[in-house]
Design an enzyme around this catalytic site. Structure first.
Site, PDB file in Angstrom:
ATOM      1  N   CYS A 105       0.788  -1.399   0.326  1.00  0.00           N
ATOM      2  CA  CYS A 105       0.066  -0.442   0.133  1.00  0.00           C
ATOM      3  C   CYS A 105       1.110   1.073   0.512  1.00  0.00           C
ATOM      4  O   CYS A 105       0.964   1.212   0.798  1.00  0.00           O
ATOM      5  CB  CYS A 105      -0.418   0.162   1.372  1.00  0.00           C
ATOM      6  N   CYS A 108      -0.493   4.362   1.833  1.00  0.00           N
ATOM      7  CA  CYS A 108      -0.419   4.421   3.830  1.00  0.00           C
ATOM      8  C   CYS A 108      -0.141   3.311   4.222  1.00  0.00           C
ATOM      9  O   CYS A 108       1.147   3.007   4.079  1.00  0.00           O
ATOM     10  CB  CYS A 108      -2.243   4.639   3.518  1.00  0.00           C
ATOM     11  N   SER A 109      -1.454   2.044   4.384  1.00  0.00           N
ATOM     12  CA  SER A 109      -1.014   1.217   4.979  1.00  0.00           C
ATOM     13  C   SER A 109      -1.945   0.133   5.198  1.00  0.00           C
ATOM     14  O   SER A 109      -2.148  -0.572   5.708  1.00  0.00           O
ATOM     15  CB  SER A 109      -0.391   1.058   6.221  1.00  0.00           C
ATOM     16  N   CYS A 110      -3.244  -0.196   3.746  1.00  0.00           N
ATOM     17  CA  CYS A 110      -4.242  -0.871   3.906  1.00  0.00           C
ATOM     18  C   CYS A 110      -3.763  -1.937   3.421  1.00  0.00           C
ATOM     19  O   CYS A 110      -2.951  -2.093   3.193  1.00  0.00           O
ATOM     20  CB  CYS A 110      -5.196   0.008   2.994  1.00  0.00           C
TER      21      CYS A 110
END
Lengths: 202, 104
Positions: A105, A108-110
């Site tokens: 991701c 972000c950090s999805c």
């Protein structure tokens, strides 16, 4: 920004800030601290990559399920009960002899919480987010995955709306294993695509 | 929206550091931020677009210097204030009173 954090302050400053928010919201009746305790405990102990491993093991042992999983990941995962926040819309991508999939991701950090839990630090880190899309083979090598040049690497960039789960290849020599035994072989990283599933040591 | 958060392809970010047997939360406050945000999110007080918008407005230096859950804290506080649920003065006063209580 209207407010100004002391970002290099010791952790206690951040902890104090969090405590202030929790206290205020509780005083206003907008938050129940006991509910937060339960939620934290749930994510610490119940929701994690063992869920995703069950999905993978089912796909390995049930061809009809595998087909449903690849056609409509969200629905097939929901059949096993692993739905919810940050896993509403899922795509499952299958590793084969010709294609290796890897998930990142960059923005972000999805991450698919219901099947994998909360993301590890490296997945959230700037180096992984930056390099996974410009040098995936180099990243894979660092993670100990050496792929021959004729294997295509596909990198899937998650978004706030859509999350991916890699269906790793079932290792050779596992024909006699039960679904539970197979699930025990499946690691978190193999479902992110930064590891392969290893056959059990004989 | 363009910004520092759009990291795909950036170079010279250093090595990818992995931690064995990583805990879900490294500090207690991380779990509290996660839990508070999640609860308010699930109750519909705000949505993922508001989360993204608030995070993408962070300054580049601040974004790079702070951790994942510090980003969450920043977003949470921003959204609470912008939505009029809390005021910055209220938050600052509460921090001050907690600090004084801790010192006494």
């Amino acid at each position: 920004m209207a407010h100004d954090h002391a970002h290099n302050a010791p952790p206690s400053e951040t902890a104090m800030r969090v405590k202030a928010l929790e206290t205020l919201l509780t005083e206003k009746g907008l938050l129940d601290p006991a509910a937060i305790d339960t939620l934290v405990e749930t994510y610490e102990t119940k929701i994690g990559p063992r869920n995703g491993a069950k999905v993978v093991a089912r796909a390995w042992t049930d061809p009809d399920y595998k087909q449903r999983l690849l056609e409509d990941g969200s629905a097939a995962i929901a059949e096993l009960g692993f739905s919810g926040v940050q896993g509403e819309d899922m795509i499952v991508v299958e590793n084969t002899d010709d294609v290796h999939n890897m998930v990142t991701c960059t923005l972000c950090s999805c991450y698919p919480w219901p099947t994998l839990g909360l993301p590890p630090i490296w997945f959230k880190s700037a180096p992984y987010r930056a390099r996974s899309v410009i040098d995936p083979r180099g990243v894979l090598e660092e993670f100990g995955v050496a792929l021959s040049d004729d294997i295509e690497v596909r990198v899937w960039d998650s978004s706030a709306e859509l999350r991916y789960l890699v269906l790793p290849q079932r290792p050779a020599g596992t024909e006699g294993l039960s679904e539970d035994e197979l699930a025990a072989l499946v690691t978190r990283d193999s479902m992110i695509g930064t590891a392969l599933v290893e056959a059990p040591a004989s | 929206m363009n910004g520092i958060h759009d990291m795909g392809g950036m170079q010279c970010m250093g090595p990818i550091i992995r931690e064995e047997n990583e805990p879900q939360f490294h500090e207690e406050w991380e779990g509290r931020v996660f839990g508070m945000f999640f609860t308010n999110f699930a109750e519909g007080h705000f949505n993922v677009d508001m989360f993204r918008h608030a995070i993408e407005r962070m300054g580049p230096a601040e974004y790079l210097e702070t951790s994942y859950y510090e980003h969450w804290l920043h977003v949470y506080e921003t959204v609470l204030v912008e939505r009029g649920i809390l005021t910055q003065a209220e938050i600052d006063a509460k921090i001050e009173s907690l600090r004084q209580a801790g010192e006494s």
